[in-house]
Design a protein around this motif. Structure first.
Motif, PDB file in Angstrom:
ATOM      1  N   MET A 132       0.832  -1.202   0.000  1.00 55.44           N
ATOM      2  CA  MET A 132       0.000   0.000   0.000  1.00 55.44           C
ATOM      3  C   MET A 132       0.872   1.259   0.000  1.00 55.44           C
ATOM      4  O   MET A 132       0.514   2.280  -0.603  1.00 55.44           O
ATOM      5  N   THR A 133       2.016   1.181   0.649  1.00 52.41           N
ATOM      6  CA  THR A 133       2.943   2.314   0.662  1.00 52.41           C
ATOM      7  C   THR A 133       3.541   2.531  -0.726  1.00 52.41           C
ATOM      8  O   THR A 133       3.747   3.674  -1.157  1.00 52.41           O
ATOM      9  N   VAL A 134       3.808   1.444  -1.443  1.00 47.92           N
ATOM     10  CA  VAL A 134       4.269   1.566  -2.831  1.00 47.92           C
ATOM     11  C   VAL A 134       3.226   2.303  -3.664  1.00 47.92           C
ATOM     12  O   VAL A 134       3.545   3.236  -4.422  1.00 47.92           O
ATOM     13  N   ILE A 135       1.980   1.899  -3.539  1.00 46.35           N
ATOM     14  CA  ILE A 135       0.894   2.554  -4.278  1.00 46.35           C
ATOM     15  C   ILE A 135       0.833   4.033  -3.926  1.00 46.35           C
ATOM     16  O   ILE A 135       0.720   4.903  -4.809  1.00 46.35           O
ATOM     17  N   ALA A 136       0.931   4.342  -2.627  1.00 46.22           N
ATOM     18  CA  ALA A 136       0.851   5.731  -2.182  1.00 46.22           C
ATOM     19  C   ALA A 136       2.031   6.551  -2.686  1.00 46.22           C
ATOM     20  O   ALA A 136       1.873   7.719  -3.076  1.00 46.22           O
ATOM     21  N   ALA A 137       3.226   5.955  -2.694  1.00 44.33           N
ATOM     22  CA  ALA A 137       4.403   6.672  -3.183  1.00 44.33           C
ATOM     23  C   ALA A 137       4.270   6.985  -4.665  1.00 44.33           C
ATOM     24  O   ALA A 137       4.683   8.056  -5.137  1.00 44.33           O
ATOM     25  N   ARG A 138       3.684   6.062  -5.416  1.00 42.08           N
ATOM     26  CA  ARG A 138       3.432   6.308  -6.833  1.00 42.08           C
ATOM     27  C   ARG A 138       2.448   7.470  -7.010  1.00 42.08           C
ATOM     28  O   ARG A 138       2.645   8.343  -7.867  1.00 42.08           O
ATOM     29  N   LEU A 139       1.399   7.481  -6.215  1.00 40.18           N
ATOM     30  CA  LEU A 139       0.427   8.579  -6.294  1.00 40.18           C
ATOM     31  C   LEU A 139       1.087   9.922  -5.970  1.00 40.18           C
ATOM     32  O   LEU A 139       0.693  10.960  -6.507  1.00 40.18           O
TER      33      LEU A 139
END
Length: 343
Positions: free
Chosen positions: A184-191
């Motif tokens: 989920m942190t990967v997804i958030a960092a991409r956003l």
């Protein structure tokens, strides 16, 4: 009567009946849609505690869930029977100094679902039916599954960790741990516009999942030369809850960078590397639960800005809760395991 999972102590999970109760004017009765087994739920199941939060009475775990409205109190206006809803597990008081300062995740009087942080404990959502205040519910009309909606809470944790990291546009971000929160942190960092996202772990399957949700590179930290990790990230986010992972963050973060601790480290603590942080001018910050990020998470899910479906490993009925917990504890077979209640 309604079926509920209750943890009495380490590896002592029992399926018991829970009493139903009348609704107050602003309360809503829900049928469980889906509820994810989180790392903290696993700690309660395996060890009877999460850090300093120790089970002192039977605890119904579960804080990442969705539901379907069954009935509403007389004053409820936001939802109606039959609606599906995302459920925010945080219930801040709204009156203390932290709430008034906009940091309600640090509320002095927080009631967080499925938590032994206070006594009597705040019972969670691993049960067939339960009652929530309407302000904790977000009605959802889009064509999205109850399982995906139940991922709003862990996504909010990733978003909050990234929010605490500061501006990430164009930066290299290291995430230690490829479990649900790490992904989920990967997804958030991409956003947030990170140019490169690297994930480390000590197992292959979590790293494969990290690639599926947007990581650029993965590293088996237990099989790599430590020199390979030196000074590779502008920001490191510790999402494994492991002292070795924190050591990786300290080694990997460049001078003047920032480390964000999201994972819960063991209760006996760690040796704090104060001189390392001082001499390299590292920022070391914590990220605890989430605040407004929960609303962001629901919005991202509803609009399909993010896709959490690759992380959803299995859904088991509530009466197979022990099996579900054992599966969730096996990182070689699962990422996110959910309990569901059939209509």
């Amino acid at each position: 009567m309604t079926l509920a999972c209750k943890i009495h102590g380490a590896r002592d999970l029992r399926l018991e009946h829970d009493d139903e109760r009348a609704l107050a004017p602003h309360e809503v009765e829900l049928r469980l849609g889906a509820a994810g087994i989180c790392g903290s739920d696993l700690h309660y199941y395996l060890h009877g505690r999460v850090g300093a939060f120790v089970i002192r009475e039977p605890l119904i775990p579960g804080h990442e869930a969705s539901g379907v409205v069954l009935r509403v109190g007389d004053a409820v206006t936001r939802v109606q029977p039959g609606m599906k809803v995302a459920i925010n597990p945080s219930h801040p008081c709204g009156q203390c100094d932290y709430c008034r300062a906009g940091r309600d995740n640090l509320c002095r009087n927080m009631r967080f679902l499925g938590s032994a942080s206070i006594y009597p404990h705040v019972q969670g959502m691993f049960r067939e039916r339960f009652v929530m205040g309407e302000r904790q519910l977000t009605p959802v009309h889009e064509d999205i599954s109850l399982g995906e909606l139940a991922c709003a809470e862990p996504l909010s944790i990733g978003l909050h960790g990234v929010n605490r990291a500061g501006a990430l546009l164009g930066k290299t971000v290291l995430v230690t741990g490829g479990g649900t929160i790490g992904c989920m942190t990967v997804i958030a960092a991409r956003l947030a516009g990170a140019a490169r996202v690297i994930v480390t772990d000590v197992a292959d399957r979590p790293l494969q999942m990290a690639i599926q949700v947007g990581a650029d590179e993965t590293i088996r930290s237990d099989q790599s030369d430590s020199a390979l990790l030196a000074d590779i990230a502008d920001v490191s986010i510790e999402a494994a809850g492991n002292p070795a992972a924190l050591d990786t963050c300290l080694r990997a973060t460049r001078r003047g960078g920032r480390i964000v601790q999201v994972g819960t480290l063991p209760a006996d603590g760690i040796s704090f590397p104060a001189n390392n942080i001082m001499a390299r001018e590292l920022d070391y910050v914590g990220a605890f639960r989430a605040g407004i990020e929960f609303d962001w998470a629901v919005s991202f899910l509803r609009s399909r800005r993010v896709d959490v479906r690759p992380l959803m490993s299995a859904q088991l009925p509530l009466d197979r809760a022990v099996e579900a917990f054992e599966l969730a504890a096996d990182r070689q077979r699962s990422t996110k395991v959910q309990l569901v209640c059939e209509p």
